[in-house]
Design an enzyme around this catalytic site. Structure first.
Site, short mmCIF file in Angstrom:
data_model
loop_
_atom_site.label_atom_id
_atom_site.label_comp_id
_atom_site.label_asym_id
_atom_site.label_seq_id
_atom_site.Cartn_x
_atom_site.Cartn_y
_atom_site.Cartn_z
CG ASN A 56 -1.78 1.19 1.35
OD1 ASN A 56 -1.89 1.98 0.40
ND2 ASN A 56 -2.42 1.37 2.50
CD1 TRP A 57 3.89 1.22 -2.26
CD2 TRP A 57 3.82 1.84 -4.41
NE1 TRP A 57 4.73 0.39 -2.97
CE2 TRP A 57 4.71 0.75 -4.29
CE3 TRP A 57 3.62 2.40 -5.67
CZ2 TRP A 57 5.38 0.20 -5.39
CZ3 TRP A 57 4.29 1.86 -6.76
CH2 TRP A 57 5.17 0.78 -6.62
CE LYS A 58 0.08 3.34 4.86
NZ LYS A 58 -0.43 3.36 6.20
CG HIS B 238 -6.27 1.58 4.93
ND1 HIS B 238 -5.85 2.50 5.88
CD2 HIS B 238 -5.24 0.73 4.75
CE1 HIS B 238 -4.61 2.20 6.24
NE2 HIS B 238 -4.21 1.13 5.57
CD GLU C 181 -3.51 5.11 6.66
OE1 GLU C 181 -3.53 5.13 5.41
OE2 GLU C 181 -2.57 4.62 7.32
CD GLU D 262 -4.17 -3.04 7.29
OE1 GLU D 262 -2.98 -3.15 7.01
OE2 GLU D 262 -4.86 -2.08 6.93
N GLY E 282 1.29 1.98 10.90
CA GLY E 282 2.20 3.13 10.81
C GLY E 282 2.81 3.55 12.14
CB SER F 166 4.12 -1.74 12.23
OG SER F 166 3.59 -0.45 12.43
N GLY G 188 2.47 -1.05 4.47
CA GLY G 188 2.51 0.36 4.08
C GLY G 188 3.94 0.86 4.02
N GLY G 189 4.41 1.42 5.13
CA GLY G 189 5.72 2.07 5.19
C GLY G 189 6.87 1.27 4.59
C1 PEP Z 1 -1.35 -0.17 5.82
O1 PEP Z 1 -1.26 0.89 5.23
O2 PEP Z 1 -2.30 -0.93 5.63
C2 PEP Z 1 -0.28 -0.55 6.76
C3 PEP Z 1 -0.34 -1.70 7.35
O3 PEP Z 1 0.70 0.39 6.95
P1 PEP Z 1 2.06 0.16 7.78
O4 PEP Z 1 2.70 -1.09 7.24
O5 PEP Z 1 2.87 1.38 7.51
O6 PEP Z 1 1.69 -0.01 9.21
#
Ligand code: PEP
Length: 254
Positions: A9-11, A95, A97, A167, A173, A214, A235-236
């Site tokens: 997920n490049w957000k 998601h 967010e 999640e 994050g 994470s 994500g990150g």
């Molecule tokens: C996500 O965006 O779904 C996610 C899990 O982000 P991160 O890995 O940065 O926690």
């Protein structure tokens, strides 16, 4: 051997130039386990370019959201058909967010899930509890409530696929992640709830349950080893080549 999904997920972090650059580099990463899947989810504006770059590679394309209506006066929204036209196969829905900043509810996530399935897209439905809900020990109730509302009265055609991304919101994050055994326990619970709505056969054959929150190149190994965990939403650690490459290498040591 199970098929393990790594969904990036490049957000809203990578523009067109950076998305193309990272996709080109990911194409070159050696995939030793051809059956394992890597899905790239760039922003809408990069979907088509990234899609055409990865077209003849084992990489697959996902979007980060979509609207539930087919067409109409919905300024700023993207329809399922538009995603299909751009070459998208998967779509992340609900998601945390979006639930947080845009107030998306389980009802909305349910509508989007139906629209995705109707249009031949594979939904990646995100669910998870807050830190307070986990502390209070009632996260099982939270998870089962989300599952019940999103999948209520959903009729599944044979062969359709749905991903559920577990999640925990407090893990996204933040650098805090659930240990793999606890994540596997939650996955078992989620599959049980899905079995109660559909059937155990459907829960096993049509649903893929992945973990997100994470995940990085250090924690990934634990998740790959748990039979119940069929992949990760990242994500990150998927937004920079060095960390993504390391994570992919580790996720191949199944
Ligand atoms: C996500 O965006 O779904 C996610 C899990 O982000 P991160 O890995 O940065 O926690």
């Amino acid at each position: 051997m199970k098929i393990f999904f790594t969904i990036a997920n490049w957000k809203m972090n990578l523009g067109l130039k950076d998305s193309v650059k990272l996709a080109r580099a990911v194409i070159k990463i050696k995939n030793n386990h051809k059956k394992n899947k890597i899905v790239l989810c760039p922003s809408f504006t990069s979907l088509e370019r990234v899609g055409s770059l990865i077209k003849r590679t084992p990489l697959e394309l996902g979007a980060q959201d979509m609207f539930w209506e087919e067409r109409g006066a919905f300024t700023g929204e993207i329809s399922p058909a538009m995603l299909k036209e751009a070459g998208v196969k998967y779509v992340i829905l609900g998601h945390s967010e979006r639930r947080n900043y845009l107030k998306e509810t389980d009802k909305i996530v349910g509508l989007k899930t139906r629209a995705a399935l109707k249009n031949g897209l594979i939904p990646i439905v995100c669910i998870g509890e807050t830190a307070e809900e986990r502390r209070a020990g009632n996260y099982w109730r939270v998870l089962s409530g989300q599952i019940a509302e999103i999948f209520r009265d959903l009729k599944l055609s044979p062969g359709v696929r749905i991903f559920v991304a577990y999640e925990p919101i407090w893990a996204i994050g933040t650098g805090k992640f659930l240990d793999a055994a606890a994540a596997a326990e939650a996955h078992l619970f989620i599959r049980k709830k899905i079995s109660e709505i559909f059937s155990s056969t459907v829960a096993r054959s049509n649903f893929t349950i992945i973990y997100g929150g994470s995940v990085d190149s250090k924690s990934i190994l634990g998740f790959t080893k748990e039979q119940e965990i069929q992949g990760v939403l990242v994500g990150g650690a998927a937004q920079k080549l060095a960390s993504f490459k390391e994570l992919i290498k580790k996720s191949q040591c199944l």
